[in-house]
Design a protein around this motif. Sequence first.
Motif, PDB file in Angstrom:
ATOM      1  N   VAL A   1      13.708  19.507  -4.884  1.00 29.94           N
ATOM      2  CA  VAL A   1      12.319  19.878  -4.611  1.00 29.94           C
ATOM      3  C   VAL A   1      11.323  19.107  -5.476  1.00 29.94           C
ATOM      4  CG1 VAL A   1      10.662  21.790  -4.680  1.00 29.94           C
ATOM      5  CG2 VAL A   1      12.945  22.149  -3.752  1.00 29.94           C
ATOM      6  N   PHE A   2      11.659  18.841  -6.719  1.00 28.67           N
ATOM      7  CA  PHE A   2      10.680  18.235  -7.616  1.00 28.67           C
ATOM      8  C   PHE A   2      10.869  16.732  -7.814  1.00 28.67           C
ATOM      9  CE2 PHE A   2      10.816  22.715  -8.895  1.00 28.67           C
ATOM     10  CZ  PHE A   2       9.504  23.033  -8.612  1.00 28.67           C
ATOM     11  N   TYR A   3      12.079  16.275  -8.075  1.00 23.21           N
ATOM     12  CA  TYR A   3      12.280  14.866  -8.408  1.00 23.21           C
ATOM     13  C   TYR A   3      12.412  13.983  -7.168  1.00 23.21           C
ATOM     14  CZ  TYR A   3      14.338  10.575 -10.123  1.00 23.21           C
ATOM     15  OH  TYR A   3      14.591   9.263 -10.374  1.00 23.21           O
ATOM     16  N   LEU A   4      13.250  14.370  -6.234  1.00 24.62           N
ATOM     17  CA  LEU A   4      13.560  13.506  -5.100  1.00 24.62           C
ATOM     18  C   LEU A   4      12.339  13.149  -4.244  1.00 24.62           C
ATOM     19  CD1 LEU A   4      16.001  12.021  -4.077  1.00 24.62           C
ATOM     20  CD2 LEU A   4      16.524  13.953  -2.611  1.00 24.62           C
ATOM     21  N   PRO A   5      11.459  14.092  -3.887  1.00 31.19           N
ATOM     22  CA  PRO A   5      10.271  13.681  -3.120  1.00 31.19           C
ATOM     23  C   PRO A   5       9.384  12.683  -3.870  1.00 31.19           C
ATOM     24  CG  PRO A   5      10.580  16.028  -2.919  1.00 31.19           C
ATOM     25  CD  PRO A   5      11.551  15.557  -3.956  1.00 31.19           C
ATOM     26  N   MET A   6       9.253  12.849  -5.177  1.00 32.58           N
ATOM     27  CA  MET A   6       8.447  11.906  -5.962  1.00 32.58           C
ATOM     28  C   MET A   6       9.083  10.518  -5.952  1.00 32.58           C
ATOM     29  SD  MET A   6       5.819  13.495  -6.993  1.00 32.58           S
ATOM     30  CE  MET A   6       5.208  12.432  -8.267  1.00 32.58           C
ATOM     31  N   ARG A   7      10.393  10.476  -6.081  1.00 37.62           N
ATOM     32  CA  ARG A   7      11.103   9.194  -6.081  1.00 37.62           C
ATOM     33  C   ARG A   7      11.024   8.531  -4.711  1.00 37.62           C
ATOM     34  NH1 ARG A   7      12.061   4.784  -8.221  1.00 37.62           N
ATOM     35  NH2 ARG A   7      14.135   3.960  -8.023  1.00 37.62           N
ATOM     36  N   ARG A   8      11.203   9.309  -3.656  1.00 36.19           N
ATOM     37  CA  ARG A   8      11.106   8.760  -2.299  1.00 36.19           C
ATOM     38  C   ARG A   8       9.702   8.223  -2.037  1.00 36.19           C
ATOM     39  NH1 ARG A   8      12.831  12.777   2.056  1.00 36.19           N
ATOM     40  NH2 ARG A   8      12.529  10.947   3.353  1.00 36.19           N
ATOM     41  N   TYR A   9       8.698   8.948  -2.478  1.00 42.01           N
ATOM     42  CA  TYR A   9       7.311   8.506  -2.300  1.00 42.01           C
ATOM     43  C   TYR A   9       7.048   7.201  -3.060  1.00 42.01           C
ATOM     44  CZ  TYR A   9       2.232   8.447  -2.583  1.00 42.01           C
ATOM     45  OH  TYR A   9       0.918   8.062  -2.517  1.00 42.01           O
TER      46      TYR A   9
ATOM     47  N   MET B   1       6.794  16.444   1.849  1.00 42.73           N
ATOM     48  CA  MET B   1       8.224  16.273   1.573  1.00 42.73           C
ATOM     49  C   MET B   1       8.740  17.391   0.672  1.00 42.73           C
ATOM     50  SD  MET B   1       9.052  12.205   1.225  1.00 42.73           S
ATOM     51  CE  MET B   1       7.977  11.893  -0.155  1.00 42.73           C
ATOM     52  N   ARG B   2       7.921  17.836  -0.275  1.00 45.47           N
ATOM     53  CA  ARG B   2       8.322  18.956  -1.133  1.00 45.47           C
ATOM     54  C   ARG B   2       8.475  20.239  -0.333  1.00 45.47           C
ATOM     55  NH1 ARG B   2       4.981  17.864  -6.539  1.00 45.47           N
ATOM     56  NH2 ARG B   2       6.628  16.747  -7.617  1.00 45.47           N
TER      57      ARG B   2
ATOM     58  N   THR C   1       0.846  -1.179   0.000  1.00 45.79           N
ATOM     59  CA  THR C   1       0.000   0.000   0.000  1.00 45.79           C
ATOM     60  C   THR C   1       0.885   1.233   0.000  1.00 45.79           C
ATOM     61  OG1 THR C   1      -1.634  -1.218   1.295  1.00 45.79           O
ATOM     62  CG2 THR C   1      -1.851   1.176   1.227  1.00 45.79           C
ATOM     63  N   GLN C   2       0.609   2.157  -0.897  1.00 43.08           N
ATOM     64  CA  GLN C   2       1.382   3.386  -0.946  1.00 43.08           C
ATOM     65  C   GLN C   2       0.957   4.308   0.184  1.00 43.08           C
ATOM     66  OE1 GLN C   2       0.933   4.961  -4.930  1.00 43.08           O
ATOM     67  NE2 GLN C   2       2.947   4.178  -5.447  1.00 43.08           N
ATOM     68  N   LEU C   3       1.831   5.234   0.515  1.00 40.29           N
ATOM     69  CA  LEU C   3       1.550   6.211   1.549  1.00 40.29           C
ATOM     70  C   LEU C   3       0.528   7.226   1.044  1.00 40.29           C
ATOM     71  CD1 LEU C   3       5.226   6.754   2.731  1.00 40.29           C
ATOM     72  CD2 LEU C   3       3.521   5.194   3.668  1.00 40.29           C
ATOM     73  N   ASP C   4       0.042   8.049   1.950  1.00 40.13           N
ATOM     74  CA  ASP C   4      -0.937   9.071   1.599  1.00 40.13           C
ATOM     75  C   ASP C   4      -0.310  10.060   0.613  1.00 40.13           C
ATOM     76  OD1 ASP C   4      -2.444  11.707   1.976  1.00 40.13           O
ATOM     77  OD2 ASP C   4      -3.666  10.306   3.134  1.00 40.13           O
ATOM     78  N   PRO C   5      -1.013  10.449  -0.449  1.00 34.93           N
ATOM     79  CA  PRO C   5      -0.455  11.387  -1.442  1.00 34.93           C
ATOM     80  C   PRO C   5      -0.068  12.749  -0.858  1.00 34.93           C
ATOM     81  CG  PRO C   5      -2.436  10.356  -2.293  1.00 34.93           C
ATOM     82  CD  PRO C   5      -2.312   9.941  -0.866  1.00 34.93           C
ATOM     83  N   ARG C   6      -0.674  13.135   0.252  1.00 37.55           N
ATOM     84  CA  ARG C   6      -0.305  14.411   0.880  1.00 37.55           C
ATOM     85  C   ARG C   6       1.134  14.390   1.387  1.00 37.55           C
ATOM     86  NH1 ARG C   6      -5.342  14.636   4.864  1.00 37.55           N
ATOM     87  NH2 ARG C   6      -4.779  12.448   4.866  1.00 37.55           N
ATOM     88  N   TYR C   7       1.671  13.189   1.572  1.00 37.46           N
ATOM     89  CA  TYR C   7       3.059  13.054   2.043  1.00 37.46           C
ATOM     90  C   TYR C   7       4.042  13.604   1.008  1.00 37.46           C
ATOM     91  CZ  TYR C   7       7.111  10.885   4.270  1.00 37.46           C
ATOM     92  OH  TYR C   7       8.319  10.659   4.878  1.00 37.46           O
TER      93      TYR C   7
ATOM     94  N   ARG D   1      11.234   0.814   2.002  1.00 34.40           N
ATOM     95  CA  ARG D   1      11.628   2.180   1.692  1.00 34.40           C
ATOM     96  C   ARG D   1      13.048   2.184   1.137  1.00 34.40           C
ATOM     97  NH1 ARG D   1      11.150   2.421   7.345  1.00 34.40           N
ATOM     98  NH2 ARG D   1      13.129   1.976   8.323  1.00 34.40           N
ATOM     99  N   GLY D   2      13.416   3.335   0.556  1.00 36.14           N
ATOM    100  CA  GLY D   2      14.791   3.526   0.130  1.00 36.14           C
ATOM    101  C   GLY D   2      14.948   3.808  -1.340  1.00 36.14           C
ATOM    102  N   VAL D   3      15.694   4.860  -1.645  1.00 33.43           N
ATOM    103  CA  VAL D   3      16.020   5.197  -3.028  1.00 33.43           C
ATOM    104  C   VAL D   3      17.386   4.604  -3.359  1.00 33.43           C
ATOM    105  CG1 VAL D   3      16.458   7.075  -4.658  1.00 33.43           C
ATOM    106  CG2 VAL D   3      14.618   7.281  -2.999  1.00 33.43           C
ATOM    107  N   LEU D   4      18.413   5.027  -2.647  1.00 32.90           N
ATOM    108  CA  LEU D   4      19.750   4.472  -2.864  1.00 32.90           C
ATOM    109  C   LEU D   4      19.959   3.191  -2.071  1.00 32.90           C
ATOM    110  CD1 LEU D   4      22.001   7.672  -2.787  1.00 32.90           C
ATOM    111  CD2 LEU D   4      21.310   6.325  -4.755  1.00 32.90           C
ATOM    112  N   PHE D   5      19.563   3.208  -0.820  1.00 35.97           N
ATOM    113  CA  PHE D   5      19.709   2.053   0.049  1.00 35.97           C
ATOM    114  C   PHE D   5      18.316   1.497   0.330  1.00 35.97           C
ATOM    115  CE2 PHE D   5      23.288   4.816   0.899  1.00 35.97           C
ATOM    116  CZ  PHE D   5      24.341   3.942   0.701  1.00 35.97           C
ATOM    117  N   HIS D   6      18.012   0.353  -0.250  1.00 42.31           N
ATOM    118  CA  HIS D   6      16.687  -0.256  -0.141  1.00 42.31           C
ATOM    119  C   HIS D   6      16.571  -0.998   1.188  1.00 42.31           C
ATOM    120  CE1 HIS D   6      12.958  -1.902  -1.704  1.00 42.31           C
ATOM    121  NE2 HIS D   6      13.331  -3.069  -1.230  1.00 42.31           N
ATOM    122  N   SER D   7      15.460  -0.795   1.875  1.00 42.85           N
ATOM    123  CA  SER D   7      15.209  -1.446   3.155  1.00 42.85           C
ATOM    124  C   SER D   7      13.838  -2.100   3.119  1.00 42.85           C
ATOM    125  CB  SER D   7      15.266  -0.400   4.280  1.00 42.85           C
ATOM    126  OG  SER D   7      14.844  -0.969   5.493  1.00 42.85           O
ATOM    127  N   ASP D   8      13.785  -3.366   3.482  1.00 45.37           N
ATOM    128  CA  ASP D   8      12.541  -4.126   3.536  1.00 45.37           C
ATOM    129  C   ASP D   8      12.473  -4.758   4.920  1.00 45.37           C
ATOM    130  OD1 ASP D   8      10.346  -5.767   3.215  1.00 45.37           O
ATOM    131  OD2 ASP D   8      10.956  -6.490   1.233  1.00 45.37           O
TER     132      ASP D   8
END
Length: 179
Positions: free
Chosen positions: A83-91, A42-43, A32-38, A107-114
């Motif tokens: 401001v624009f790319y990183l929050p979208m990628r993190r989400y 983050m932005r 399940t994805q997080l709430d879109p307001r997140y 979670r994780g962009v560079l370092f993936h954690s499960d």
Amino acid sequence: MDETQDAPRQDTTPTENPGPPPVADGSPDDLTQLDPRYKTMMRLVAGLFAIVLLVGATIAELAIPGWTGVVWVPVLLVVAYIVFYLPMRRYATRGYSLAEERLRVVRGVLFHSDTIVPFGRVQHIDVDQGPLERGFGLATLTVHTAGSHNASVSLPGLAHETALAMREDIRAAIRRDTR
């Protein structure tokens, strides 16, 4: 006259809601994805950091006469990325699953954690809201477990009502196990 033109058109779009979309990391499990307001929150946080970078870049621009844009251009590129790319990628790389008597947090962009937390290891559960989270109607669910290594798992970006419901679901599962 061609017979295929008179045939009724068949709609190939699915009519059922397939559920929450999986996280964009290619995981086969339905998370399940997080709430879109997140994403917006983050932005905003990234924008506050970007303001500090832009103030520093402006001071550096004024200190280097004759080199207009030598600091501003790279800083503006970094700010746009932050401001624009990183929050979208993190989400897109975050998600959770609450099933089978366990909580799974990815979670994780560079370092993936499960991380998987079995309900039998849960000591207590917190639902926290900072000022920004309160303003956006979000909360962070923190599950504290037995043990010393990674003894707590946080799941930010949940709607406050969802976090409260998840806390109650976990508590109910723990009560069933202790009886």
